[in-house]
Design a protein around this motif. Structure first.
Motif, PDB file in Angstrom:
ATOM      1  N   ALA A  89       0.786  -1.070  -0.085  1.00 12.78           N
ATOM      2  CA  ALA A  89       0.086  -0.182  -0.106  1.00 12.78           C
ATOM      3  C   ALA A  89       0.840   1.275   0.137  1.00 12.78           C
ATOM      4  CB  ALA A  89      -0.815   0.019   1.297  1.00 12.78           C
ATOM      5  N   PHE A  90       1.922   1.194   0.736  1.00 10.04           N
ATOM      6  CA  PHE A  90       2.871   2.278   0.767  1.00 10.04           C
ATOM      7  C   PHE A  90       3.437   2.697  -0.716  1.00 10.04           C
ATOM      8  CE2 PHE A  90       7.280   3.751   1.076  1.00 10.04           C
ATOM      9  CZ  PHE A  90       7.190   4.934   1.704  1.00 10.04           C
ATOM     10  N   LEU A  91       3.759   1.563  -1.115  1.00  6.43           N
ATOM     11  CA  LEU A  91       4.635   1.576  -2.519  1.00  6.43           C
ATOM     12  C   LEU A  91       3.397   1.912  -3.803  1.00  6.43           C
ATOM     13  CD1 LEU A  91       6.945  -1.578  -2.705  1.00  6.43           C
ATOM     14  CD2 LEU A  91       7.507   0.992  -2.394  1.00  6.43           C
ATOM     15  N   LEU A  92       2.263   1.738  -3.600  1.00  8.75           N
ATOM     16  CA  LEU A  92       1.207   2.151  -4.497  1.00  8.75           C
ATOM     17  C   LEU A  92       1.036   3.511  -4.417  1.00  8.75           C
ATOM     18  CD1 LEU A  92      -0.627   0.978  -6.394  1.00  8.75           C
ATOM     19  CD2 LEU A  92      -2.345   0.691  -4.741  1.00  8.75           C
ATOM     20  N   VAL A  93       1.031   4.160  -3.234  1.00  8.57           N
ATOM     21  CA  VAL A  93       1.101   5.604  -2.788  1.00  8.57           C
ATOM     22  C   VAL A  93       1.955   6.206  -3.321  1.00  8.57           C
ATOM     23  CG1 VAL A  93       0.345   7.292  -1.000  1.00  8.57           C
ATOM     24  CG2 VAL A  93      -0.879   5.338  -1.002  1.00  8.57           C
ATOM     25  N   LEU A  94       3.048   5.699  -3.254  1.00  7.52           N
ATOM     26  CA  LEU A  94       4.271   6.366  -3.602  1.00  7.52           C
ATOM     27  C   LEU A  94       4.386   6.473  -5.122  1.00  7.52           C
ATOM     28  CD1 LEU A  94       7.094   7.617  -2.478  1.00  7.52           C
ATOM     29  CD2 LEU A  94       8.036   5.588  -2.878  1.00  7.52           C
ATOM     30  N   THR A  95       4.060   5.526  -5.673  1.00  4.95           N
ATOM     31  CA  THR A  95       4.150   5.381  -7.173  1.00  4.95           C
ATOM     32  C   THR A  95       3.199   6.340  -7.956  1.00  4.95           C
ATOM     33  OG1 THR A  95       4.970   3.115  -7.180  1.00  4.95           O
ATOM     34  CG2 THR A  95       3.673   3.876  -9.196  1.00  4.95           C
ATOM     35  N   TYR A  96       1.775   6.315  -7.036  1.00  8.86           N
ATOM     36  CA  TYR A  96       0.937   7.214  -7.846  1.00  8.86           C
ATOM     37  C   TYR A  96       1.175   8.472  -7.576  1.00  8.86           C
ATOM     38  CZ  TYR A  96      -3.839   9.433  -8.364  1.00  8.86           C
ATOM     39  OH  TYR A  96      -4.988  10.088  -8.851  1.00  8.86           O
ATOM     40  N   ALA A  98       4.207   9.680  -7.271  1.00  8.45           N
ATOM     41  CA  ALA A  98       5.301  10.047  -8.405  1.00  8.45           C
ATOM     42  C   ALA A  98       4.694  10.285  -9.649  1.00  8.45           C
ATOM     43  CB  ALA A  98       6.226   8.976  -8.439  1.00  8.45           C
ATOM     44  N   PHE A  99       3.802   9.534 -10.011  1.00 13.19           N
ATOM     45  CA  PHE A  99       3.087   9.814 -11.628  1.00 13.19           C
ATOM     46  C   PHE A  99       2.210  11.069 -11.521  1.00 13.19           C
ATOM     47  CE2 PHE A  99      -0.531   9.149 -14.243  1.00 13.19           C
ATOM     48  CZ  PHE A  99       0.123   8.746 -15.260  1.00 13.19           C
ATOM     49  N   GLN A 100       1.567  11.250 -10.486  1.00 13.52           N
ATOM     50  CA  GLN A 100       1.099  12.667 -10.474  1.00 13.52           C
ATOM     51  C   GLN A 100       2.180  13.827 -10.689  1.00 13.52           C
ATOM     52  OE1 GLN A 100      -1.022  12.909  -6.641  1.00 13.52           O
ATOM     53  NE2 GLN A 100      -3.106  12.688  -7.914  1.00 13.52           N
ATOM     54  N   GLU A 101       3.285  13.692  -9.806  1.00 11.33           N
ATOM     55  CA  GLU A 101       4.134  14.678 -10.046  1.00 11.33           C
ATOM     56  C   GLU A 101       4.925  14.914 -11.345  1.00 11.33           C
ATOM     57  OE1 GLU A 101       5.654  18.182  -7.980  1.00 11.33           O
ATOM     58  OE2 GLU A 101       4.234  16.807  -7.367  1.00 11.33           O
ATOM     59  N   LEU A 102       5.050  13.645 -11.781  1.00  8.39           N
ATOM     60  CA  LEU A 102       6.053  13.626 -12.964  1.00  8.39           C
ATOM     61  C   LEU A 102       5.529  13.243 -14.480  1.00  8.39           C
ATOM     62  CD1 LEU A 102       9.213  11.705 -11.498  1.00  8.39           C
ATOM     63  CD2 LEU A 102       8.944  14.152 -11.622  1.00  8.39           C
ATOM     64  N   GLY A 103       4.315  12.821 -14.221  1.00 15.61           N
ATOM     65  CA  GLY A 103       3.414  12.540 -15.498  1.00 15.61           C
ATOM     66  C   GLY A 103       3.854  10.994 -16.208  1.00 15.61           C
ATOM     67  N   THR A 104       4.459  10.342 -15.594  1.00 12.27           N
ATOM     68  CA  THR A 104       5.185   9.117 -16.178  1.00 12.27           C
ATOM     69  C   THR A 104       5.163   7.858 -15.178  1.00 12.27           C
ATOM     70  OG1 THR A 104       6.657   8.077 -17.706  1.00 12.27           O
ATOM     71  CG2 THR A 104       7.580   9.626 -16.167  1.00 12.27           C
ATOM     72  N   ASP A 105       5.275   6.710 -15.536  1.00 13.52           N
ATOM     73  CA  ASP A 105       5.877   5.614 -14.699  1.00 13.52           C
ATOM     74  C   ASP A 105       6.811   4.744 -15.224  1.00 13.52           C
ATOM     75  OD1 ASP A 105       4.584   4.378 -16.480  1.00 13.52           O
ATOM     76  OD2 ASP A 105       3.766   2.795 -15.624  1.00 13.52           O
ATOM     77  N   ASP A 106       7.631   5.416 -16.134  1.00 13.99           N
ATOM     78  CA  ASP A 106       8.798   4.963 -16.602  1.00 13.99           C
ATOM     79  C   ASP A 106       9.902   5.509 -15.846  1.00 13.99           C
ATOM     80  OD1 ASP A 106      10.942   4.055 -18.090  1.00 13.99           O
ATOM     81  OD2 ASP A 106      10.182   4.770 -19.973  1.00 13.99           O
ATOM     82  N   THR A 107      10.667   4.501 -15.069  1.00 16.06           N
ATOM     83  CA  THR A 107      11.911   5.051 -14.340  1.00 16.06           C
ATOM     84  C   THR A 107      12.924   5.716 -14.973  1.00 16.06           C
ATOM     85  OG1 THR A 107      12.861   2.780 -14.490  1.00 16.06           O
ATOM     86  CG2 THR A 107      11.454   3.077 -12.548  1.00 16.06           C
ATOM     87  N   ASP A 108      13.349   5.561 -16.310  1.00 12.65           N
ATOM     88  CA  ASP A 108      14.180   6.197 -17.107  1.00 12.65           C
ATOM     89  C   ASP A 108      13.567   7.619 -17.352  1.00 12.65           C
ATOM     90  OD1 ASP A 108      15.721   3.885 -17.201  1.00 12.65           O
ATOM     91  OD2 ASP A 108      15.173   3.258 -19.244  1.00 12.65           O
ATOM     92  N   GLU A 109      12.313   7.868 -17.638  1.00  6.33           N
ATOM     93  CA  GLU A 109      11.922   9.235 -17.846  1.00  6.33           C
ATOM     94  C   GLU A 109      11.800  10.017 -16.588  1.00  6.33           C
ATOM     95  OE1 GLU A 109       8.263   8.851 -19.995  1.00  6.33           O
ATOM     96  OE2 GLU A 109       9.105   7.971 -21.531  1.00  6.33           O
ATOM     97  N   MET A 110      11.594   9.091 -15.340  1.00 12.30           N
ATOM     98  CA  MET A 110      11.611   9.843 -14.191  1.00 12.30           C
ATOM     99  C   MET A 110      12.823  10.825 -13.725  1.00 12.30           C
ATOM    100  SD  MET A 110       9.521   7.455 -11.501  1.00 12.30           S
ATOM    101  CE  MET A 110       7.588   7.217 -11.706  1.00 12.30           C
ATOM    102  N   ARG A 111      13.950   9.766 -14.434  1.00 15.32           N
ATOM    103  CA  ARG A 111      15.155  10.649 -13.924  1.00 15.32           C
ATOM    104  C   ARG A 111      15.427  11.831 -14.708  1.00 15.32           C
ATOM    105  NH1 ARG A 111      17.296   5.118 -14.991  1.00 15.32           N
ATOM    106  NH2 ARG A 111      17.362   4.056 -12.833  1.00 15.32           N
ATOM    107  N   LEU A 112      14.741  12.143 -15.850  1.00 12.16           N
ATOM    108  CA  LEU A 112      15.080  13.032 -16.513  1.00 12.16           C
ATOM    109  C   LEU A 112      13.912  14.273 -16.417  1.00 12.16           C
ATOM    110  CD1 LEU A 112      15.906  11.418 -19.834  1.00 12.16           C
ATOM    111  CD2 LEU A 112      17.286  12.462 -18.098  1.00 12.16           C
ATOM    112  N   ALA A 113      12.668  13.618 -15.790  1.00 13.15           N
ATOM    113  CA  ALA A 113      11.483  14.891 -15.877  1.00 13.15           C
ATOM    114  C   ALA A 113      11.804  15.548 -14.598  1.00 13.15           C
ATOM    115  CB  ALA A 113      10.292  13.821 -15.375  1.00 13.15           C
ATOM    116  N   GLU A 114      11.076  16.679 -14.957  1.00 11.02           N
ATOM    117  CA  GLU A 114      11.266  17.778 -14.109  1.00 11.02           C
ATOM    118  C   GLU A 114       9.929  17.861 -13.165  1.00 11.02           C
ATOM    119  OE1 GLU A 114      13.491  20.563 -13.338  1.00 11.02           O
ATOM    120  OE2 GLU A 114      14.945  19.479 -14.858  1.00 11.02           O
ATOM    121  N   PRO A 115       9.747  18.094 -11.912  1.00 14.82           N
ATOM    122  CA  PRO A 115       8.526  17.876 -11.129  1.00 14.82           C
ATOM    123  C   PRO A 115       7.911  19.052 -11.376  1.00 14.82           C
ATOM    124  CG  PRO A 115      10.542  18.542  -9.748  1.00 14.82           C
ATOM    125  CD  PRO A 115      11.033  18.284 -11.115  1.00 14.82           C
ATOM    126  N   ARG A 116       6.535  19.298 -11.581  1.00 16.99           N
ATOM    127  CA  ARG A 116       5.490  20.424 -11.710  1.00 16.99           C
ATOM    128  C   ARG A 116       5.520  21.240 -10.534  1.00 16.99           C
ATOM    129  NH1 ARG A 116       0.991  16.192 -13.850  1.00 16.99           N
ATOM    130  NH2 ARG A 116       2.031  15.507 -15.706  1.00 16.99           N
TER     131      ARG A 116
END
Length: 125
Positions: A89-96, A98-116
């Motif tokens: 449940a903790f990892l699910l909320v953390l992933t959600y 991160a998806f809201q903040e960065l707009g992707t669930d791809d970890t390679d794109e997360m490294r390059l994405a800028e937070p909103r």
């Protein structure tokens, strides 16, 4: 029967490792859940609960010398289920989040994405 469980546990661990090596966070979450189930099945199999070994001590038999099944693996499994559910449940909320903040669930794109830079909603206290 234990051989079948050993093969099934191996398949669970292999599937969990395969999913956790993915670059998508949802697959990683499913791998963590599968890993928890594999560990629970491993603990259950190590307890050797079979039809020949009763889980209840017969009346009039000594507790220390009885041939009843070991209750410790079953207690460990119950504890592991609660811990793995809360961790999932903790990892699910953390992933959600991160998806809201960065707009992707791809970890390679997360490294390059800028937070909103949107303001966070008020906490309410």
């Amino acid at each position: 029967m234990e051989t079948l469980f050993a093969i099934l546990i191996g398949m669970f661990f292999a599937g969990a490792v395969y999913l956790m090596l993915s670059k998508y966070t949802v697959r990683i979450l499913l791998g963590v859940a599968l890993l928890g189930n594999a560990v629970n099945l491993l603990l259950f199999t190590s307890g050797r609960l079979t039809r020949e070994v009763p889980p209840i001590i017969p009346a009039g038999e000594d507790v220390l010398t009885s041939s009843a099944a070991n209750p410790l693996p079953q207690a460990l499994i119950l504890t592991a289920i609660v811990i793995s559910f809360s961790f999932f449940a903790f990892l699910l909320v953390l992933t959600y989040r991160a998806f809201q903040e960065l707009g992707t669930d791809d970890t390679d794109e997360m490294r390059l994405a800028e937070p909103r830079n949107e303001p966070l909603p008020p906490m309410g206290y």
